[in-house]
Design an enzyme around this catalytic site. Structure first.
Site, PDB file in Angstrom:
ATOM      1  N   TYR A   1       0.636  -1.492  -0.262  1.00 12.92           N
ATOM      2  CA  TYR A   1      -0.211   0.122   0.015  1.00 12.92           C
ATOM      3  C   TYR A   1       1.042   1.286   0.014  1.00 12.92           C
ATOM      4  O   TYR A   1       0.746   2.284  -0.929  1.00 12.92           O
ATOM      5  CB  TYR A   1      -1.285   0.151   1.094  1.00 12.92           C
TER       6      TYR A   1
ATOM      7  N   LYS B   1       1.289   3.793  -2.719  1.00 11.54           N
ATOM      8  CA  LYS B   1       0.535   5.670  -3.054  1.00 11.54           C
ATOM      9  C   LYS B   1       1.914   6.524  -3.053  1.00 11.54           C
ATOM     10  O   LYS B   1       1.827   7.712  -3.623  1.00 11.54           O
ATOM     11  CB  LYS B   1       0.367   5.447  -1.024  1.00 11.54           C
TER      12      LYS B   1
END
Length: 213
Positions: free
Chosen positions: A58, A62
């Protein structure tokens, strides 16, 4: 964590398409990012200039999304935040309240530290940044910090829930697939310096949210 290709497609490549389209029509781009771009090894709050070192899928996806925004538009606004809760969707606060009705003992991790952030306060800060045509990276969270364990205990205390034991546990005991940064508090001094705005303490924001519930 188990589907890196999908995470990158949404958080990185998806943002690339948005940023590219926005640049063509000279629109403002706001990208909501995360504390997970850092590895959590720093012993003090992270500033915007700190070198990102994500150590889960994640966070990497990002961070790549951030890079696409910075590369596609000149005035992109990247807002890093964390530990969100608010009126819509699932969040830690409502999960704790639900579990407190079902269980007499709650086990909550006590080795991850961050800043619980009320989405209402976050959106207000983003609005101020937009009105001032801010650009670049900003850290935006409610002030103060705590562990998930402390946060959970405060939720129960302010809700007047008694008779529920809260047990602190290490992250390993949860067995989650994605590693999480142990300390990812974000320094929000840049927000204060450029807008004069400082978000209220997380405990005050929590009190308002619980009253709204």
């Amino acid at each position: 964590e188990s589907d890196e290709a999908k995470a990158l497609a949404i958080n990185a490549e998806g943002m690339k398409h948005v940023a590219t389209a926005a640049s063509r029509c000279h629109a403002k781009v706001v990208y909501l990012s995360t504390d997970y771009v850092f590895d959590g090894m720093k012993k003090e709050p992270y500033v915007e200039e700190d070198l990102p070192r994500p150590f889960n899928v994640y966070g990497r996806s990002k961070l790549k999304g951030e890079a696409y925004v910075q590369g596609a538009v000149k005035d992109g606004l990247i807002v890093r935040t964390q530990w969100l809760y608010g009126k819509h969707g699932k969040n830690f606060v409502t999960a704790i309240l639900r579990q407190a009705k079902e269980k007499k003992i709650l086990s909550i991790v006590n080795d991850q530290t961050g800043s619980p952030t009320y989405t209402r306060d976050l959106s207000g800060a983003i609005s101020v940044l937009l009105r001032q045509d801010a650009r670049g990276i900003f850290h935006v969270t409610n002030s103060g910090s705590c562990t998930w364990y402390t946060f959970g205990r405060e939720i129960l205390r302010r809700s007047g829930i008694k008779g529920v034991e809260v047990r602190p546990i290490p992250s390993e005991e949860l067995g989650r697939p994605a590693p999480r940064p142990p300390y990812s508090v974000l320094d929000c001094q840049k927000l204060k310096a450029e807008t004069g705005m400082e978000l209220r303490p997380w405990s005050e924001a929590l009190r308002e949210y619980l009253a709204a519930l």
